[in-house]
Design a protein around this motif. Structure first.
Motif, PDB file in Angstrom:
ATOM      1  N   TRP A 185       0.834  -1.203   0.000  1.00 16.60           N
ATOM      2  CA  TRP A 185       0.000   0.000   0.000  1.00 16.60           C
ATOM      3  C   TRP A 185       0.871   1.256   0.000  1.00 16.60           C
ATOM      4  CZ3 TRP A 185      -1.893   2.829   4.766  1.00 16.60           C
ATOM      5  CH2 TRP A 185      -2.831   3.813   4.432  1.00 16.60           C
ATOM      6  N   ASN A 186       2.067   1.131   0.590  1.00 18.74           N
ATOM      7  CA  ASN A 186       2.996   2.263   0.651  1.00 18.74           C
ATOM      8  C   ASN A 186       4.046   2.217  -0.454  1.00 18.74           C
ATOM      9  OD1 ASN A 186       2.592   4.020   3.278  1.00 18.74           O
ATOM     10  ND2 ASN A 186       2.146   1.906   3.841  1.00 18.74           N
ATOM     11  N   SER A 187       3.687   1.567  -1.569  1.00 13.75           N
ATOM     12  CA  SER A 187       4.493   1.571  -2.797  1.00 13.75           C
ATOM     13  C   SER A 187       5.836   0.843  -2.678  1.00 13.75           C
ATOM     14  CB  SER A 187       4.745   3.013  -3.274  1.00 13.75           C
ATOM     15  OG  SER A 187       3.521   3.696  -3.481  1.00 13.75           O
ATOM     16  N   VAL A 188       5.976  -0.037  -1.693  1.00 11.55           N
ATOM     17  CA  VAL A 188       7.177  -0.863  -1.594  1.00 11.55           C
ATOM     18  C   VAL A 188       7.027  -2.030  -2.564  1.00 11.55           C
ATOM     19  CG1 VAL A 188       8.577  -2.338  -0.089  1.00 11.55           C
ATOM     20  CG2 VAL A 188       7.563  -0.225   0.813  1.00 11.55           C
ATOM     21  N   PRO A 189       8.004  -2.287  -3.415  1.00  5.61           N
ATOM     22  CA  PRO A 189       7.902  -3.415  -4.356  1.00  5.61           C
ATOM     23  C   PRO A 189       7.644  -4.735  -3.627  1.00  5.61           C
ATOM     24  CG  PRO A 189       9.765  -2.015  -4.909  1.00  5.61           C
ATOM     25  CD  PRO A 189       9.253  -1.521  -3.599  1.00  5.61           C
ATOM     26  N   MET A 190       6.862  -5.601  -4.248  1.00  6.93           N
ATOM     27  CA  MET A 190       6.477  -6.855  -3.626  1.00  6.93           C
ATOM     28  C   MET A 190       7.694  -7.659  -3.157  1.00  6.93           C
ATOM     29  SD  MET A 190       4.205  -8.982  -2.579  1.00  6.93           S
ATOM     30  CE  MET A 190       2.645  -8.463  -3.295  1.00  6.93           C
ATOM     31  N   ARG A 191       8.727  -7.685  -3.984  1.00  6.07           N
ATOM     32  CA  ARG A 191       9.940  -8.439  -3.642  1.00  6.07           C
ATOM     33  C   ARG A 191      10.533  -7.958  -2.320  1.00  6.07           C
ATOM     34  NH1 ARG A 191      15.298  -7.300  -5.492  1.00  6.07           N
ATOM     35  NH2 ARG A 191      16.674  -9.137  -5.507  1.00  6.07           N
ATOM     36  N   ASN A 192      10.599  -6.638  -2.135  1.00  4.63           N
ATOM     37  CA  ASN A 192      11.141  -6.070  -0.900  1.00  4.63           C
ATOM     38  C   ASN A 192      10.170  -6.210   0.267  1.00  4.63           C
ATOM     39  OD1 ASN A 192      12.183  -4.020  -3.328  1.00  4.63           O
ATOM     40  ND2 ASN A 192      13.793  -4.667  -1.906  1.00  4.63           N
ATOM     41  N   ALA A 193       8.875  -6.155  -0.033  1.00  3.24           N
ATOM     42  CA  ALA A 193       7.869  -6.296   1.022  1.00  3.24           C
ATOM     43  C   ALA A 193       7.921  -7.691   1.628  1.00  3.24           C
ATOM     44  CB  ALA A 193       6.476  -6.010   0.451  1.00  3.24           C
ATOM     45  N   ILE A 194       8.061  -8.708   0.782  1.00  6.38           N
ATOM     46  CA  ILE A 194       8.132 -10.087   1.282  1.00  6.38           C
ATOM     47  C   ILE A 194       9.401 -10.292   2.090  1.00  6.38           C
ATOM     48  CG2 ILE A 194       8.331 -12.499   0.577  1.00  6.38           C
ATOM     49  CD1 ILE A 194       6.543 -11.833  -1.817  1.00  6.38           C
ATOM     50  N   ALA A 195      10.512  -9.732   1.616  1.00 10.81           N
ATOM     51  CA  ALA A 195      11.773  -9.846   2.357  1.00 10.81           C
ATOM     52  C   ALA A 195      11.664  -9.158   3.718  1.00 10.81           C
ATOM     53  CB  ALA A 195      12.906  -9.233   1.542  1.00 10.81           C
ATOM     54  N   ALA A 196      11.053  -7.977   3.740  1.00 12.19           N
ATOM     55  CA  ALA A 196      10.875  -7.256   4.999  1.00 12.19           C
ATOM     56  C   ALA A 196       9.966  -8.036   5.945  1.00 12.19           C
ATOM     57  CB  ALA A 196      10.285  -5.871   4.733  1.00 12.19           C
ATOM     58  N   SER A 197       8.945  -8.678   5.398  1.00  7.37           N
ATOM     59  CA  SER A 197       8.038  -9.474   6.216  1.00  7.37           C
ATOM     60  C   SER A 197       8.775 -10.630   6.881  1.00  7.37           C
ATOM     61  CB  SER A 197       6.895 -10.010   5.354  1.00  7.37           C
ATOM     62  OG  SER A 197       6.094 -10.911   6.086  1.00  7.37           O
ATOM     63  N   ALA A 198       9.671 -11.279   6.130  1.00  2.00           N
ATOM     64  CA  ALA A 198      10.450 -12.380   6.691  1.00  2.00           C
ATOM     65  C   ALA A 198      11.339 -11.885   7.826  1.00  2.00           C
ATOM     66  CB  ALA A 198      11.297 -13.029   5.597  1.00  2.00           C
ATOM     67  N   ALA A 199      11.976 -10.724   7.630  1.00  2.00           N
ATOM     68  CA  ALA A 199      12.854 -10.179   8.656  1.00  2.00           C
ATOM     69  C   ALA A 199      12.066  -9.742   9.886  1.00  2.00           C
ATOM     70  CB  ALA A 199      13.639  -8.996   8.092  1.00  2.00           C
ATOM     71  N   CYS A 200      10.928  -9.106   9.653  1.00  2.00           N
ATOM     72  CA  CYS A 200      10.138  -8.566  10.766  1.00  2.00           C
ATOM     73  C   CYS A 200       9.413  -9.645  11.559  1.00  2.00           C
ATOM     74  CB  CYS A 200       9.130  -7.546  10.239  1.00  2.00           C
ATOM     75  SG  CYS A 200       9.878  -6.021   9.639  1.00  2.00           S
ATOM     76  N   SER A 201       9.282 -10.835  10.983  1.00  2.00           N
ATOM     77  CA  SER A 201       8.621 -11.910  11.729  1.00  2.00           C
ATOM     78  C   SER A 201       9.441 -12.300  12.953  1.00  2.00           C
ATOM     79  CB  SER A 201       8.415 -13.128  10.828  1.00  2.00           C
ATOM     80  OG  SER A 201       9.651 -13.721  10.463  1.00  2.00           O
TER      81      SER A 201
END
Length: 286
Positions: free
Chosen positions: A191-207
């Protein structure tokens, strides 16, 4: 009868003890649960909590654990498993160069705070209330996946304070639902214009900060509870945790490979159906 898998004897301050011969069978069951949850996590791109929590609730009920703490115990046991799966996933994303550490630090601080608060919030709620909340969340996930609802990239990430507040809210909700936060983090970042590839990587790190802070919160909240079963540390049931961790990481890779061979549309439909069933199950428990 004595010796049966689900035979328990009350000991101490209401704790329950499992016969030795049944413990092995039970642990094998948790290995299978870890494999199943890992497979589905890789297949559907989720952290596994939405699968692990309802199965643990069912197994804990069958084992005769105190009804008032079953959901709390399932949530507390689910979260630590995601520390290991999140680390494994993060390594792969880091090798691919998809990890934005600045964004992750801003989110992660808030997530640590929010996840701790989420575990403490869950401790104040009854098992029935938690079941309704988790059931509604599962149905919302089914609706989102079944109808392919995705937020449009309409804005950009806020500054450090705004990102930290968003991380706190995501962490709070994730700990309350016993999930790693991917189903919330990825849509927010997209929603905040972060590319999907980076969003998924960030999700893995933030978990990992979510899982760590949430786990400590459930451990603290349940410490010394009179109705805990044997082999529990706070609201974390160690035999289930160990069994799930041993197999979930490996089978997540199998699920990820399988996902590339199957129809994305069919996968989403299957996930939506699974979440409908999970939500219904939790509603029946409430």
């Amino acid at each position: 009868p004595k010796g049966h898998l689900f035979f328990y004897a009350r000991v101490g301050l209401g704790a329950t003890a499992l016969p030795r011969e049944g413990m092995f069978m039970l642990f094998m069951g948790y290995l299978l649960l870890g494999a199943f949850a890992g497979m589905l996590a890789g297949l559907f791109g989720i952290g596994g909590g939405l699968i692990i929590v309802p199965v643990l609730v069912v197994s804990f009920r069958a084992m005769g654990f105190e009804p008032d703490i079953i959901t709390h115990l399932a949530l507390g046991t689910s979260l630590p498993t995601m520390i290991f799966t999140g680390f494994s996933s993060l390594r792969a994303h880091q090798e691919a160069g998809a990890v934005d550490w600045v964004m992750i630090r801003r989110l992660g601080v808030g997530m640590l705070i929010g996840a701790w608060l989420g575990g403490m919030t869950a401790n104040q709620l009854s098992a029935g209330t938690l079941n309704v909340i988790i059931g509604c969340f599962a149905w919302a996930m089914a609706l989102q996946m079944g109808l392919n609802l995705r937020p449009k990239a309409e804005r950009h990430l806020p500054g450090p304070v705004g990102t930290g507040i968003a991380g706190t809210l995501i962490g709070w909700m994730s700990a309350l639902f016993g999930i790693g936060g991917g189903s919330l983090t990825v849509p927010y970042l997209c929603w905040n214009s972060v590319p999907m590839r980076n969003a998924i990587a960030a999700s893995a790190a933030c978990s990992m900060p979510i899982a760590l802070a949430g786990s400590l919160s459930y451990l603290y909240a349940g410490w010394g509870h009179a109705d805990l079963p044997e082999w529990s540390v706070g609201f974390i049931y160690l035999p289930a945790l160990l069994g799930i961790v041993l197999t979930s990481t490996q089978f997540a890779r199998v699920g990820a490979r399988l996902a590339h061979r199957l129809s994305p549309k069919r996968l989403k439909q299957a996930f939506a159906l699974l979440m409908l069933l999970v939500g219904a199950k939790f509603m029946l428990f409430s």
